[in-house]
Design a protein around this motif. Structure first.
Motif, PDB file in Angstrom:
ATOM      1  N   VAL A  83      -3.632  20.357 -21.089  1.00  0.00           N
ATOM      2  CA  VAL A  83      -4.390  21.526 -20.652  1.00  0.00           C
ATOM      3  C   VAL A  83      -5.859  21.468 -21.052  1.00  0.00           C
ATOM      4  CG1 VAL A  83      -2.448  23.126 -20.495  1.00  0.00           C
ATOM      5  CG2 VAL A  83      -3.626  22.831 -22.688  1.00  0.00           C
ATOM      6  N   ASN A  84      -6.187  20.694 -22.056  1.00  0.00           N
ATOM      7  CA  ASN A  84      -7.577  20.626 -22.505  1.00  0.00           C
ATOM      8  C   ASN A  84      -8.218  19.266 -22.232  1.00  0.00           C
ATOM      9  OD1 ASN A  84      -7.651  23.305 -23.606  1.00  0.00           O
ATOM     10  ND2 ASN A  84      -6.382  22.560 -25.296  1.00  0.00           N
ATOM     11  N   GLY A  85      -7.663  18.530 -21.272  1.00  0.00           N
ATOM     12  CA  GLY A  85      -8.197  17.208 -20.972  1.00  0.00           C
ATOM     13  C   GLY A  85      -9.291  17.228 -19.921  1.00  0.00           C
ATOM     14  N   THR A  86     -10.044  16.128 -19.852  1.00  0.00           N
ATOM     15  CA  THR A  86     -10.972  15.924 -18.744  1.00  0.00           C
ATOM     16  C   THR A  86     -10.167  15.653 -17.481  1.00  0.00           C
ATOM     17  OG1 THR A  86     -11.074  13.531 -19.042  1.00  0.00           O
ATOM     18  CG2 THR A  86     -12.620  14.877 -20.343  1.00  0.00           C
ATOM     19  N   LEU A  87     -10.843  15.557 -16.342  1.00  0.00           N
ATOM     20  CA  LEU A  87     -10.146  15.288 -15.086  1.00  0.00           C
ATOM     21  C   LEU A  87      -9.311  14.021 -15.185  1.00  0.00           C
ATOM     22  CD1 LEU A  87      -9.575  15.790 -12.074  1.00  0.00           C
ATOM     23  CD2 LEU A  87     -11.673  14.489 -11.576  1.00  0.00           C
ATOM     24  N   PHE A  88      -9.901  12.930 -15.643  1.00  0.00           N
ATOM     25  CA  PHE A  88      -9.167  11.666 -15.687  1.00  0.00           C
ATOM     26  C   PHE A  88      -8.061  11.702 -16.744  1.00  0.00           C
ATOM     27  CE2 PHE A  88     -11.881   8.228 -13.438  1.00  0.00           C
ATOM     28  CZ  PHE A  88     -12.105   9.095 -12.377  1.00  0.00           C
ATOM     29  N   GLU A  89      -8.300  12.342 -17.912  1.00  0.00           N
ATOM     30  CA  GLU A  89      -7.256  12.473 -18.919  1.00  0.00           C
ATOM     31  C   GLU A  89      -6.086  13.301 -18.393  1.00  0.00           C
ATOM     32  OE1 GLU A  89     -10.183  12.340 -22.860  1.00  0.00           O
ATOM     33  OE2 GLU A  89      -9.591  14.254 -21.954  1.00  0.00           O
ATOM     34  N   TRP A  90      -6.436  14.358 -17.674  1.00  0.00           N
ATOM     35  CA  TRP A  90      -5.437  15.250 -17.078  1.00  0.00           C
ATOM     36  C   TRP A  90      -4.567  14.483 -16.083  1.00  0.00           C
ATOM     37  CZ3 TRP A  90      -5.283  17.028 -11.930  1.00  0.00           C
ATOM     38  CH2 TRP A  90      -4.499  18.158 -11.682  1.00  0.00           C
ATOM     39  N   LEU A  91      -5.202  13.697 -15.220  1.00  0.00           N
ATOM     40  CA  LEU A  91      -4.457  12.920 -14.228  1.00  0.00           C
ATOM     41  C   LEU A  91      -3.555  11.890 -14.901  1.00  0.00           C
ATOM     42  CD1 LEU A  91      -7.241  12.330 -11.546  1.00  0.00           C
ATOM     43  CD2 LEU A  91      -5.131  13.632 -11.212  1.00  0.00           C
ATOM     44  N   GLN A  92      -4.087  11.184 -15.874  1.00  0.00           N
ATOM     45  CA  GLN A  92      -3.290  10.147 -16.534  1.00  0.00           C
ATOM     46  C   GLN A  92      -2.079  10.739 -17.251  1.00  0.00           C
ATOM     47  OE1 GLN A  92      -6.689   8.525 -18.664  1.00  0.00           O
ATOM     48  NE2 GLN A  92      -6.446   6.558 -17.627  1.00  0.00           N
ATOM     49  N   ALA A 236     -17.278  13.168  -4.671  1.00  0.00           N
ATOM     50  CA  ALA A 236     -18.330  13.494  -5.643  1.00  0.00           C
ATOM     51  C   ALA A 236     -17.884  14.594  -6.602  1.00  0.00           C
ATOM     52  CB  ALA A 236     -19.619  13.898  -4.917  1.00  0.00           C
ATOM     53  N   GLU A 237     -16.659  14.427  -7.130  1.00  0.00           N
ATOM     54  CA  GLU A 237     -16.072  15.454  -7.985  1.00  0.00           C
ATOM     55  C   GLU A 237     -16.391  15.250  -9.452  1.00  0.00           C
ATOM     56  OE1 GLU A 237     -11.618  17.268  -9.041  1.00  0.00           O
ATOM     57  OE2 GLU A 237     -11.820  15.555  -7.677  1.00  0.00           O
ATOM     58  N   ASP A 238     -16.659  14.009  -9.861  1.00  0.00           N
ATOM     59  CA  ASP A 238     -16.750  13.712 -11.280  1.00  0.00           C
ATOM     60  C   ASP A 238     -17.762  12.592 -11.501  1.00  0.00           C
ATOM     61  OD1 ASP A 238     -14.992  14.220 -13.933  1.00  0.00           O
ATOM     62  OD2 ASP A 238     -15.559  12.101 -13.819  1.00  0.00           O
ATOM     63  N   HIS A 239     -18.429  12.615 -12.646  1.00  0.00           N
ATOM     64  CA  HIS A 239     -19.405  11.556 -12.929  1.00  0.00           C
ATOM     65  C   HIS A 239     -18.750  10.184 -13.013  1.00  0.00           C
ATOM     66  CE1 HIS A 239     -22.819  14.150 -13.305  1.00  0.00           C
ATOM     67  NE2 HIS A 239     -22.311  14.853 -14.296  1.00  0.00           N
ATOM     68  N   ASP A 240     -17.471  10.135 -13.414  1.00  0.00           N
ATOM     69  CA  ASP A 240     -16.774   8.845 -13.434  1.00  0.00           C
ATOM     70  C   ASP A 240     -16.680   8.245 -12.033  1.00  0.00           C
ATOM     71  OD1 ASP A 240     -16.337   8.757 -16.168  1.00  0.00           O
ATOM     72  OD2 ASP A 240     -14.430   9.835 -16.053  1.00  0.00           O
ATOM     73  N   GLU A 241     -16.606   9.100 -11.017  1.00  0.00           N
ATOM     74  CA  GLU A 241     -16.568   8.618  -9.640  1.00  0.00           C
ATOM     75  C   GLU A 241     -17.897   7.957  -9.268  1.00  0.00           C
ATOM     76  OE1 GLU A 241     -16.068  10.481  -5.143  1.00  0.00           O
ATOM     77  OE2 GLU A 241     -15.367  11.632  -6.873  1.00  0.00           O
ATOM     78  N   CYS A 295     -12.025  28.076  -9.447  1.00  0.00           N
ATOM     79  CA  CYS A 295     -11.188  28.225 -10.643  1.00  0.00           C
ATOM     80  C   CYS A 295     -10.815  26.876 -11.237  1.00  0.00           C
ATOM     81  CB  CYS A 295      -9.929  29.021 -10.305  1.00  0.00           C
ATOM     82  SG  CYS A 295     -10.234  30.759  -9.931  1.00  0.00           S
ATOM     83  N   SER A 296     -10.409  25.945 -10.405  1.00  0.00           N
ATOM     84  CA  SER A 296     -10.022  24.629 -10.898  1.00  0.00           C
ATOM     85  C   SER A 296     -11.204  23.929 -11.548  1.00  0.00           C
ATOM     86  CB  SER A 296      -9.480  23.780  -9.748  1.00  0.00           C
ATOM     87  OG  SER A 296      -9.220  22.466 -10.176  1.00  0.00           O
ATOM     88  N   ASN A 297     -12.353  23.973 -10.906  1.00  0.00           N
ATOM     89  CA  ASN A 297     -13.523  23.297 -11.467  1.00  0.00           C
ATOM     90  C   ASN A 297     -13.931  23.884 -12.811  1.00  0.00           C
ATOM     91  OD1 ASN A 297     -15.034  22.885  -8.173  1.00  0.00           O
ATOM     92  ND2 ASN A 297     -13.653  21.549  -9.280  1.00  0.00           N
ATOM     93  N   MET A 298     -13.842  25.209 -12.934  1.00  0.00           N
ATOM     94  CA  MET A 298     -14.189  25.826 -14.216  1.00  0.00           C
ATOM     95  C   MET A 298     -13.115  25.557 -15.258  1.00  0.00           C
ATOM     96  SD  MET A 298     -16.157  29.380 -13.291  1.00  0.00           S
ATOM     97  CE  MET A 298     -15.078  29.942 -11.975  1.00  0.00           C
ATOM     98  N   MET A 299     -11.842  25.563 -14.862  1.00  0.00           N
ATOM     99  CA  MET A 299     -10.753  25.310 -15.803  1.00  0.00           C
ATOM    100  C   MET A 299     -10.823  23.894 -16.364  1.00  0.00           C
ATOM    101  SD  MET A 299      -8.123  26.990 -17.091  1.00  0.00           S
ATOM    102  CE  MET A 299      -7.479  28.177 -15.903  1.00  0.00           C
ATOM    103  N   ILE A 300     -11.154  22.930 -15.504  1.00  0.00           N
ATOM    104  CA  ILE A 300     -11.202  21.537 -15.937  1.00  0.00           C
ATOM    105  C   ILE A 300     -12.543  21.207 -16.590  1.00  0.00           C
ATOM    106  CG2 ILE A 300     -12.193  20.180 -14.022  1.00  0.00           C
ATOM    107  CD1 ILE A 300      -8.683  19.559 -15.319  1.00  0.00           C
ATOM    108  N   GLY A 301     -13.513  22.135 -16.450  1.00  0.00           N
ATOM    109  CA  GLY A 301     -14.807  21.960 -17.094  1.00  0.00           C
ATOM    110  C   GLY A 301     -15.651  20.868 -16.476  1.00  0.00           C
ATOM    111  N   GLY A 302     -15.494  20.649 -15.181  1.00  0.00           N
ATOM    112  CA  GLY A 302     -16.169  19.529 -14.550  1.00  0.00           C
ATOM    113  C   GLY A 302     -17.350  19.897 -13.675  1.00  0.00           C
ATOM    114  N   GLY A 303     -17.853  21.118 -13.788  1.00  0.00           N
ATOM    115  CA  GLY A 303     -18.954  21.536 -12.929  1.00  0.00           C
ATOM    116  C   GLY A 303     -18.432  22.162 -11.657  1.00  0.00           C
TER     117      GLY A 303
END
Length: 454
Positions: A83-92, A236-241, A295-303
């Motif tokens: 629940v407190n992971g980044t996008l990529f941590e959450w996916l993994q 263009a969802e994440d800086h890792d992209e 909501c998803s973008n704010m929850m995941i903290g990704g902008g």
């Protein structure tokens, strides 16, 4: 099963928000055979109907249109380890759980998601299903939509790059290029209905630029052109992209999207948080739409995308609930409210009004799905998809001057009546379908198995 089609419904005494710039303070609207056949002020003559519904003290709007979702994820809502992971941590963390998906739990999760959407005023939704550990999972989604009577755009998602290829998902949920393209064509042939008023349509939706091969991106664009269907992906969802595209393709995500043949009016993208202004201008000029997921973008903290800036640049912007395991809900009303708050927080109190957010949730979503002609508004001939909204008495007390602003400001609002294709699917705030206790019980059993809680 949904109630039988009512030949005609007359809704009276309502504040009608028919479309942007078209409102009637005290009006009626007439539905017949799945279409809007008339509306007017209560001072004008109105037709007789098989059923009349008084909406006194309530507001009627077009049904909301959900332009980005991952329904299967409601099986792993609020999953504690990520629940407190980044996008990529959450996916993994979640991919190994999702690798157990089968037809039964995809049907159950889709059914639950669609019912939740209906209660939040959504009458049309797409779903981006890209995890395929077993065949014919999208068939199960379409079966759920038909069983409910929900207007549904299935998108055939895909992934080809697993952990061994430098991707995030395990091998068991990715597929070969040949399997993806063959099944995509099968689904379009079996289910896509291009006719006016269609209840089921199919689009092609490779998951993301970093999860599929360049061949899948290019061949999907060619197939969409050949079979006249729409295209969808995350962009263009994440800086890792950004880093991935620079390392692998030597360009930005938007540039790769363009060179893959996707920059056309049949495409819409999810998130689009980190483009340059020039990239937004280029895609807007080509007719590409985007779905903001506040909501998803704010929850995941990704902008989050600057939706009003995109609209000013000419890009049509819809709203999406996104994944039920990141947003943890499927209420498009809540997404519209959060879009309003996010826009004002970002750009100031004069930058965005409730009507802007409602326009994104209706017209904007319809544009994403390529259906602005018949959904997302209640003009003559539009599909008979609408919501009569309920604000609890204590929530709406004192809100007398502007019902549209009150709808998104005075929380929480729920659907009192939801009508899809002329069928009443929610009445008096309750679903009309039978057997929902069985669906929920089986869904919980499937979720417990997936999360290894049994």
């Amino acid at each position: 099963m949904p109630l039988a089609l009512s030949p005609s419904i007359l809704i009276t005494d309502a504040y009608l928000y028919l479309d942007r710039g078209h409102e009637i303070a005290n009006g009626w609207i007439y539905l017949e055979n799945g279409r809007v056949r008339g509306f007017g002020s209560m001072t004008t003559p109105r037709p007789a109907a098989d059923r009349t519904i008084s909406a006194a003290g309530r507001i009627v709007t077009p049904g909301l249109v959900n332009a980005h979702h991952h329904m299967y994820q409601n099986l792993t809502r609020s999953y504690a380890p990520v629940v407190n992971g980044t996008l990529f941590e959450w996916l993994q963390g979640l991919y190994p759980l999702w690798a157990t998906l089968d037809e039964e739990n995809v049907y159950l999760s889709s059914y639950v998601a669609m019912m939740e959407l209906l209660l939040g005023g959504c009458t049309t939704s797409m779903d981006h299903h890209y995890v395929h550990p077993r065949p014919r999972l999208i068939d199960a989604q379409i079966r759920a939509a038909r069983d409910i009577g929900f207007r549904f755009h299935a998108t055939r998602g895909s992934m080809t790059r697993s952990v061994k290829d430098g991707g995030l998902p395990p091998d068991s949920v990715v597929q070969s290029e040949d399997v993806i393209l063959s099944d995509s064509e099968r689904l379009i042939s079996a289910y896509h209905d291009a006719s006016p008023g269609a209840m089921i349509r199919v689009a092609l939706a490779p998951c993301s630029l970093f999860s599929v091969s360049e061949t899948i991106m290019k061949e999907s664009a060619l197939m969409a052109e050949r079979l006249d269907v729409r295209l969808h992906t995350h962009l263009a969802e994440d800086h890792d992209e950004d880093r991935y595209c620079q390392d692998v393709y030597g360009c930005t995500p938007t540039e790769y999207f363009e060179r893959s043949g996707w920059a056309s009016e049949r495409s819409w993208v999810a998130h689009y948080i980190y483009p340059s202004g020039d990239e937004i201008d280029r895609l807007a000029h080509k007719g590409v739409c985007t779905a903001q997921c506040p909501c998803s973008n704010m929850m995941i903290g990704g902008g989050a995308a600057d939706a009003m800036d995109m609209r000013r640049r000419g890009m049509k912007v819809g709203l999406g609930c996104d994944g039920s395991a990141s947003t943890d809900h499927a209420s498009l009303w809540l997404e519209a409210r959060m879009a309003l708050l996010l826009g004002r927080y970002r750009n100031g109190p004069h930058s965005m009004k409730a009507r802007d957010a409602l326009d994104m949730a209706t017209r904007g979503g319809a544009a994403c799905l390529g259906r602005e002609d018949e959904i997302g508004h209640l003009r003559m001939g539009a599909c008979a998809d609408l919501v009569i909204w309920e604000l609890p008495p204590f929530s709406r007390a004192g809100a007398l001057s502007d019902p549209v602003e009150a709808l998104l400001r005075c929380a929480p609002a729920t659907a009192w009546t939801t009508i899809v294709n002329g069928r009443i699917l929610v009445e008096d705030g309750q679903p009309c379908q039978s057997g929902l206790d069985i669906i929920l019980r089986e869904h919980e059993r499937a979720a417990r198995r997936m999360q290894k809680l049994d």
